[in-house]
Design an enzyme around this catalytic site. Structure first.
Site, PDB file in Angstrom:
ATOM      1  N   GLU A 150     -75.165  16.880 -21.797  1.00  0.00           N
ATOM      2  CA  GLU A 150     -75.674  15.529 -22.094  1.00  0.00           C
ATOM      3  C   GLU A 150     -74.821  14.411 -21.473  1.00  0.00           C
ATOM      4  O   GLU A 150     -74.218  13.603 -22.176  1.00  0.00           O
ATOM      5  CB  GLU A 150     -75.812  15.327 -23.601  1.00  0.00           C
ATOM      6  CG  GLU A 150     -76.896  16.188 -24.196  1.00  0.00           C
ATOM      7  CD  GLU A 150     -77.226  15.829 -25.651  1.00  0.00           C
ATOM      8  OE1 GLU A 150     -76.369  15.253 -26.338  1.00  0.00           O
ATOM      9  OE2 GLU A 150     -78.360  16.130 -26.076  1.00  0.00           O
ATOM     10  N   GLU A 307     -82.659  22.311 -26.212  1.00  0.00           N
ATOM     11  CA  GLU A 307     -82.229  22.193 -27.608  1.00  0.00           C
ATOM     12  C   GLU A 307     -83.305  21.512 -28.435  1.00  0.00           C
ATOM     13  O   GLU A 307     -83.938  20.560 -27.981  1.00  0.00           O
ATOM     14  CB  GLU A 307     -80.976  21.307 -27.727  1.00  0.00           C
ATOM     15  CG  GLU A 307     -79.727  21.797 -27.061  1.00  0.00           C
ATOM     16  CD  GLU A 307     -78.573  20.802 -27.261  1.00  0.00           C
ATOM     17  OE1 GLU A 307     -78.608  20.005 -28.224  1.00  0.00           O
ATOM     18  OE2 GLU A 307     -77.655  20.805 -26.438  1.00  0.00           O
TER      19      GLU A 307
END
Ligand code: GLA
Ligand code: GLA
Length: 674
Positions: A150, A307
């Site tokens: 991320e 995710e």
């Protein structure tokens, strides 16, 4: 197909056994089998374990872990562990630490915290990626490489400032060109030396933080910051490719994440992957739109759901449980929009630090007798049954919505005309108009080839980049339908106004001229009044926020304002241009207006809904080898029914043959093969 070794939807997620003992790991493996889990993302935050000091690397634990997963039938998505630097690195080489927008140098702590222009970070992150790739290049378990984690945030340190000047020199060549592009004659900000340029922070041009004084420098900083992080990613990407040219390399994105220009990033990703975290109150259309954006990043190529939480988050203010069936429903929704994997954060819930209340496949109780585990195992079994049937199938939209990061940055850093303008919300209003009717739509960039589409919608196309107006004109001249809105065609790529009347370069195609833009207070409204019935639109609708005061130059008026001194002036227009049509919506109307407008326009273009279904039932389509898969997703809590008409279909999940009137339970899913 991501890997022929695992010809099905990958099912698994983030796994952190370094937080546990061996016995627990063995127990995990047993439960993975029960849940149908076949992939684990490992090594995401293990840099400190892998490299305890400057010269020592310990990968023994990773060797054992990868082997033991593989032996029990679990493949690996191998992360490079560079999402958080080790403490020793921060102490010894403080250049890895970021400086925040207020000029405060950070100390060690947190994650996603390394300065993207730190020589130390770049050196060691590339090196560990290189070592990992060299070590595991032939390991049969590794299916995907996951660089860092991320990417995001920003940094205002001296290294970034110096790198910014280099970036600017490359872009502008001369200070003259830079001064022109930034319009520095305003407030006497002319630069005579590159070293006079400082980063636009709360100490300089972004003092006050609500808007920037100089759009040019702030826009360039956003571009530079995105590029800086992309360069870090590319270092690791290339290090992996050097050893494993055929590898599949990705990094996990975050949907509508403002700081990084994902269209630019996508060029350097072998597959898009992203982390989807809707809350209890997120409308399903927003999740659908984010998925469509992720699919759009690589022109429709299937992506990875890297995710999602099986049950709850820890970082939202109120972390509701996913209601029974919702995890499964959201998983299939993601697949419906183009995912070829279903993966979770996390496989086992940790006991300490900030994510101990984050949902996991294996909860703190440690065994499989939980609601969450049962739901995960049910989905695992279904995905095994579906096998490879959906892999590589594509959406086949005839309509597209244009999304652009530079435009997003420019709109929301602007001082005026209103603080109420939120680009993504505007995009969503138009997206929802398609979604609410189950009309397939792609999210595209300004670089996408538009020739496959019949209808292109570009809400709030404030910034028109070089060549884009010509491209749109060619699209419309050839018979396409284009729609744009208020506050469009205003500036070029440097945020300099295109003079000679708004909407600048789009003026000719739209057949209008905007003279003024009124900004309304939140409780102030105007009306859009239809001149004649237009599809189902008739009478008047509420509008607000911004109202363009415009004159037609060949366009036909479909609706006018109903109030204020501009009552009777055009609010919605349509212009015939070549073989096509260009619509302009001069204000921000209520959703039902947009729903009906898009219905009328799509109907005129012969763009059909995937299926007509009751409210709250989403129907998305993927196509492969001439077979259509209709995903019927009932977001309602109650059973509803819909009509298949002449269609006969097999439901891929239940195996049932369906025809005529079909009922679907609350939060249930059917995948119709037709
Ligand atoms: C003040 C300043 C001007 C200009 C206006 C804008 O009056 O003196 O330079 O910025 O505000 O409203
Ligand atoms: C992100 C991160 C994960 C984890 C989850 C929690 O997606 O990538 O490491 O922190 O959020 O929701």
């Amino acid at each position: 197909m991501i890997s022929t070794k695992l010809p099905k939807m990958f099912y698994g997620g983030d796994y952190n056994p370094e937080q546990w003992d061996q016995a627990t790991h063995q127990e995990d493996l047993r439960m993975f089998k029960l849940a149908g889990i076949d992939i684990a993302t490992i090594n995401v935050f293990s840099w400190a374990k892998n490299q305890p000091d400057e010269i020592t690397y310990n990968f023994g634990w990773l060797d054992e872990l990868i082997d033991s997963l593989y032996e029990s039938g679990v493949y690996v998505c191998l992360a490079t562990s560079t999402g958080a630097h080790p403490a020793w690195m921060a102490t010894k080489y403080p250049d890895v630490l970021r400086v925040d927008k207020d000029g405060r140098k950070r100390k060690f702590g947190g994650r996603h915290n390394s300065c993207p222009n730190s020589p130390t970070y770049r050196l060691y992150s590339e090196r560990i990626a290189d070592k990992l790739a060299e070590r595991y290049k032939d390991h049969p378990a590794v299916l995907v490489w996951h660089v860092s984690n991320e990417y995001g945030g920003d940094c205002y340190c001296d290294n970034c400032e110096r790198a910014f000047r280099v970036w600017l020199k490359e872009k502008y060549q001369t200070l003259d060109q830079l001064n022109r592009a930034w319009n520095t004659a305003f407030w006497g900000h002319t630069f005579y030396d590159w070293d006079e340029i400082v980063l636009p922070s709360n100490l300089s041009e972004e003092w006050g933080d609500r808007y920037t004084n100089f759009q040019g420098i702030s826009l360039d900083y956003s571009r530079f910051n995105s590029d800086s992080m992309l360069n870090c990613y590319k270092l690791e990407y290339n290090a992996i490719k050097k050893h494993v040219p055929e590898s599949v390399v990705t990094t996990n994105l975050m949907g509508f994440f403002k700081q990084l220009d994902y269209f630019k990033w996508a060029k350097y990703m072998d597959i898009i992957s992203w982390d989807s975290y809707p809350s209890l109150t997120t409308p399903p259309s927003e999740t659908a739109m984010a998925n469509d954006l992720m699919r759009g990043l690589k022109d429709g190529m299937p992506f990875m759901l890297m995710e999602q939480t099986p049950s709850q988050q820890n970082w939202q203010p109120y972390n509701s449980l996913k209601r029974p069936g919702v995890m499964r429903l959201q998983s299939y929704q993601t697949v419906a929009h183009g995912a070829d994997t279903v993966m979770f954060f996390q496989l086992r819930r940790s006991i300490g630090a900030c994510e101990k209340y984050h949902g996991a496949v294996i909860e703190h109780v440690g065994h499989e007798n939980t609601r969450v585990f049962r739901e995960v195992a049910q989905l695992g079994e279904e995905l095994q049954r579906i096998g490879d049937r959906l892999l590589d199938s594509r959406a086949d939209a005839k309509a597209a919505i244009v999304f652009d990061w530079d435009n997003w940055w420019a709109i929301e850093k602007s001082s005026g005309p209103t603080i109420a303008l939120n680009y993504v919300q505007q995009i969503h209003k138009y997206y929802a108009a398609f979604y609410n009717r189950n009309v397939q739509v792609d999210m595209v960039s300004v670089d996408t080839d538009l020739s496959a589409y019949d209808l292109v919608v570009a809400p709030v196309l404030y910034m028109v980049k070089p060549g884009f107006a010509e491209k749109l004109e060619a699209f419309v001249e050839n018979g396409g339908t284009f729609l744009t809105t208020f506050f469009s065609g205003i500036v070029n790529e440097n945020d300099l106004v295109t003079v000679g009347g708004y909407p600048g370069e789009l003026r000719k195609m739209l057949g209008i001229w905007v003279e003024e833009i009124d900004a309304l207070f939140p409780d102030q409204k105007n009306k859009v009044v239809l001149k004649d019935k237009f599809g189902k639109l008739q009478g008047s609708y509420e509008c607000g926020m911004l109202c363009d005061l415009l004159h037609t130059e060949g366009a036909e008026v479909i609706a006018e304002y109903g109030e204020d001194f501009y009552k009777g002036m055009p609010a919605v227009t349509r212009h015939t241009f070549g073989k096509g049509e260009a619509y302009y919506v001069a204000t921000d109307p209520e959703q039902c207006f947009l729903d009906e407008l898009i219905e009328k326009i799509t109907t005129d273009k012969g763009i059909q809904p995937n299926l007509s279904a009751p409210s709250g039932v989403e129907v998305s389509r993927r196509v492969k080898d001439g077979i259509s898969y209709l995903f019927v997703l009932n977001h309602n809590t109650e059973i509803v029914s819909y009509d298949l008409g002449q269609l006969e279909a097999e439901d891929l999940i239940s195996g049932h043959q369906l025809s005529g009137t079909v009922s679907i339970e609350g939060r249930d899913v059917q995948i119709l093969e037709v």
